[in-house]
Structure formats: structure tokens, C-alpha cells
Design a protein around this motif. Sequence first.
Motif, PDB file in Angstrom:
ATOM      1  N   ALA A 174     111.229  67.340  87.899  1.00 52.74           N
ATOM      2  CA  ALA A 174     110.932  66.572  88.761  1.00 52.74           C
ATOM      3  C   ALA A 174     110.292  66.478  89.946  1.00 52.74           C
ATOM      4  CB  ALA A 174     112.961  67.191  89.003  1.00 52.74           C
ATOM      5  N   TYR A 175     110.427  67.748  90.481  1.00 63.30           N
ATOM      6  CA  TYR A 175     109.744  67.665  91.931  1.00 63.30           C
ATOM      7  C   TYR A 175     108.206  67.259  91.646  1.00 63.30           C
ATOM      8  CZ  TYR A 175     106.632  69.808  95.999  1.00 63.30           C
ATOM      9  OH  TYR A 175     106.586  69.472  96.966  1.00 63.30           O
ATOM     10  N   TYR A 176     107.238  66.621  90.470  1.00 62.79           N
ATOM     11  CA  TYR A 176     106.353  66.234  90.454  1.00 62.79           C
ATOM     12  C   TYR A 176     106.327  65.389  89.707  1.00 62.79           C
ATOM     13  CZ  TYR A 176     103.891  70.538  91.984  1.00 62.79           C
ATOM     14  OH  TYR A 176     103.407  71.717  92.626  1.00 62.79           O
ATOM     15  N   ALA A 188      97.465  72.061  85.629  1.00 63.43           N
ATOM     16  CA  ALA A 188      97.523  71.068  85.117  1.00 63.43           C
ATOM     17  C   ALA A 188      98.621  70.338  84.681  1.00 63.43           C
ATOM     18  CB  ALA A 188      96.456  71.321  83.534  1.00 63.43           C
ATOM     19  N   ASN A 189      98.174  68.792  84.905  1.00 63.97           N
ATOM     20  CA  ASN A 189      99.109  67.929  84.471  1.00 63.97           C
ATOM     21  C   ASN A 189      98.277  66.162  84.587  1.00 63.97           C
ATOM     22  OD1 ASN A 189     101.219  66.579  84.473  1.00 63.97           O
ATOM     23  ND2 ASN A 189     102.076  66.840  86.756  1.00 63.97           N
ATOM     24  N   LEU A 190      98.625  66.500  83.468  1.00 68.40           N
ATOM     25  CA  LEU A 190      97.855  65.282  82.471  1.00 68.40           C
ATOM     26  C   LEU A 190      98.645  63.854  83.083  1.00 68.40           C
ATOM     27  CD1 LEU A 190      94.957  66.145  80.239  1.00 68.40           C
ATOM     28  CD2 LEU A 190      94.877  66.108  83.112  1.00 68.40           C
ATOM     29  N   ASN A 191      99.381  64.323  82.759  1.00 67.01           N
ATOM     30  CA  ASN A 191     100.823  62.423  83.065  1.00 67.01           C
ATOM     31  C   ASN A 191     101.488  62.723  84.339  1.00 67.01           C
ATOM     32  OD1 ASN A 191     100.630  62.383  80.654  1.00 67.01           O
ATOM     33  ND2 ASN A 191     102.230  64.325  79.422  1.00 67.01           N
ATOM     34  N   GLY A 192     100.501  63.254  85.356  1.00 63.59           N
ATOM     35  CA  GLY A 192     101.350  63.135  86.771  1.00 63.59           C
ATOM     36  C   GLY A 192     101.208  61.212  87.141  1.00 63.59           C
ATOM     37  N   ARG A 193     101.734  60.942  88.526  1.00 61.10           N
ATOM     38  CA  ARG A 193     100.799  59.627  88.830  1.00 61.10           C
ATOM     39  C   ARG A 193      99.532  59.405  89.155  1.00 61.10           C
ATOM     40  NH1 ARG A 193     103.464  57.185  94.428  1.00 61.10           N
ATOM     41  NH2 ARG A 193     102.790  55.160  94.330  1.00 61.10           N
ATOM     42  N   TYR A 199      94.956  60.634  97.912  1.00 65.70           N
ATOM     43  CA  TYR A 199      96.327  60.488  98.619  1.00 65.70           C
ATOM     44  C   TYR A 199      96.917  61.408  99.131  1.00 65.70           C
ATOM     45  CZ  TYR A 199      97.412  63.320  94.332  1.00 65.70           C
ATOM     46  OH  TYR A 199      97.982  64.590  93.261  1.00 65.70           O
ATOM     47  N   ARG A 200      97.592  61.844  99.848  1.00 61.32           N
ATOM     48  CA  ARG A 200      98.603  62.305 100.646  1.00 61.32           C
ATOM     49  C   ARG A 200      99.994  62.811 100.044  1.00 61.32           C
ATOM     50  NH1 ARG A 200      96.796  63.203 106.686  1.00 61.32           N
ATOM     51  NH2 ARG A 200      95.327  61.826 107.230  1.00 61.32           N
ATOM     52  N   GLY A 201     100.318  64.216 100.590  1.00 63.60           N
ATOM     53  CA  GLY A 201     101.702  64.523 100.344  1.00 63.60           C
ATOM     54  C   GLY A 201     102.211  65.304  99.190  1.00 63.60           C
ATOM     55  N   VAL A 202     102.392  65.684  97.996  1.00 62.08           N
ATOM     56  CA  VAL A 202     102.599  66.489  97.403  1.00 62.08           C
ATOM     57  C   VAL A 202     102.040  65.811  95.935  1.00 62.08           C
ATOM     58  CG1 VAL A 202     104.870  66.588  95.294  1.00 62.08           C
ATOM     59  CG2 VAL A 202     105.323  65.492  97.754  1.00 62.08           C
ATOM     60  N   ARG A 203     101.440  67.176  95.418  1.00 61.25           N
ATOM     61  CA  ARG A 203      99.875  66.709  94.523  1.00 61.25           C
ATOM     62  C   ARG A 203     100.744  66.890  93.300  1.00 61.25           C
ATOM     63  NH1 ARG A 203      99.342  72.013  94.037  1.00 61.25           N
ATOM     64  NH2 ARG A 203     100.436  71.898  92.147  1.00 61.25           N
TER      65      ARG A 203
END
Length: 243
Positions: A174-176, A188-193, A199-203
Motif C-alpha cells: 500500500a505504501y509503495y 528491490a521493487n520492479l513493479n513500482g511507478r 522524482y521527489r518524495g516516497v521512493r
Amino acid sequence: MVTARDCSDYAVMGRRQDGVYRVSPDPRLGGAVPVWCDMASLGGGWTVIQRRANGTENFNRSWADYKKGFGELGGDLWLGLELVHWLTRGRDMVLRIELQDSRGRREYAKYEQFYVAGEQLRYKLSVGGYSGTAGDALASGEGGSGSGSFRHDQMFFSTADQDNDAYTKGSCAAYYGSGWWFNACMAANLNGRHYRQRYRGVRNGIFWSTWPNVTGTHEPPLTGYRDAFRYAKMMIRPRNYSP
């Protein structure tokens, strides 16, 4: 007629053109399903299970979507956890991850062991045997804190509507804003935005912590900006495949 279990069987048959092929990794699936085969890279025979290429697909999806799969076979794609389970269940698979950042730098990570368990085990990830140039952010989480709380090997899959992570104070998915094999939370997170530039803010973008010059997993970069990835691809083929 011989039924191909995955893209490597087509390669062995002499099919060497990238594109959509139909595979049947197990008779219990009830028929062949379409997949994208990479037949050009490193001897070919690769079944593509994830791709981030153009940023048109939303990866902040439900458990049902991640189970079934979504996107376009030739574009942004998540093949589906259920199919990936069957593809990795019957044969020992190698995983290759290819990444390109917003500056055009390309690196890769290869894992000699890759298996995704079934839904009853919440699609638990087993991955190991790293080699490559991108660093081992997935199996060992070596770009994280070093405590083991960021490694992804032996982690369950999580989405915003089904929290299976090891973080006791909230939901990593939910957070990412993505589904992934989160620990508490990730290296690692290959499904992020899919950000097209820094960009700034939440990774919450596509992330690989061991990438050269990437900042740590918690601290914001000194510039205030986070680096973005232009391209990511996950593909698998049998360990004993010989081009």
C-alpha cells in the motif's frame, strides 16, 4: 504435435523470432496460453514474465490482477503469478533481469535459481545464485540495511488488498503502490511507478538498491531527487537450456 512448455522449447525447434507464442507448462492449466518469447537475447528461449517499457500500464493492482496477469504481451506486462508458478514448477529456471536507468545506463542481474510457489503459499519467492553487473538487490537485499529485513528470497507476494509482508507496522504494498515480494520492506521493487525522470518524495518508483550511485533504502538523496528507471524486464528459461 509437440506442445511447448515454455519459450525454450520453441527455440530448440528452431523458432528464433521474438513474438507471441502459445505454451502449456502443465496439462492441468487446461490448454495453451500466449506468452512473449525473447528469442534474440543471449541464445534466446526466454519467457518474459514482466516488462516495464512505456509507462502506460498501472502496476498498483489487486491480488486478483497480479494472480491473473495484466498488460500487453509486447509492452508493459505482468504475466501473472499463477502462470509463473506453473512455468517454474516443472523445470529448474534461471531468471534474468535487465535494467536501464533514465541516463541510459544498462546493467543486468542473473539468478541460477528462481521458483514461485502456488497461491496456497502466497506465491512465495525462492531465488538465489546471483551473477551480473546490477548487484544482488533481490535475493540477499545487499543494498539494504544489512539486517536481512530487505532481502526478497523466501518472501510472500503482497498487494495493497492482501498484505503478506514482514512489516508489522503497515503494508509495504500500500505504501509503495505496487505488488511485490516485500519483506519489511524492500531492496528491490520492479513493479513500482514508472517515472520518466528523477522524482521527489516516497521512493515508490521502479527500484534496485544496488544500482551504481543509488542512495540507501531509507534516506532521501542529498539532491532531493530520486533516480528513475526507464526500462525493466524479467525473463526466465530452463537452467539446462543449450542454444
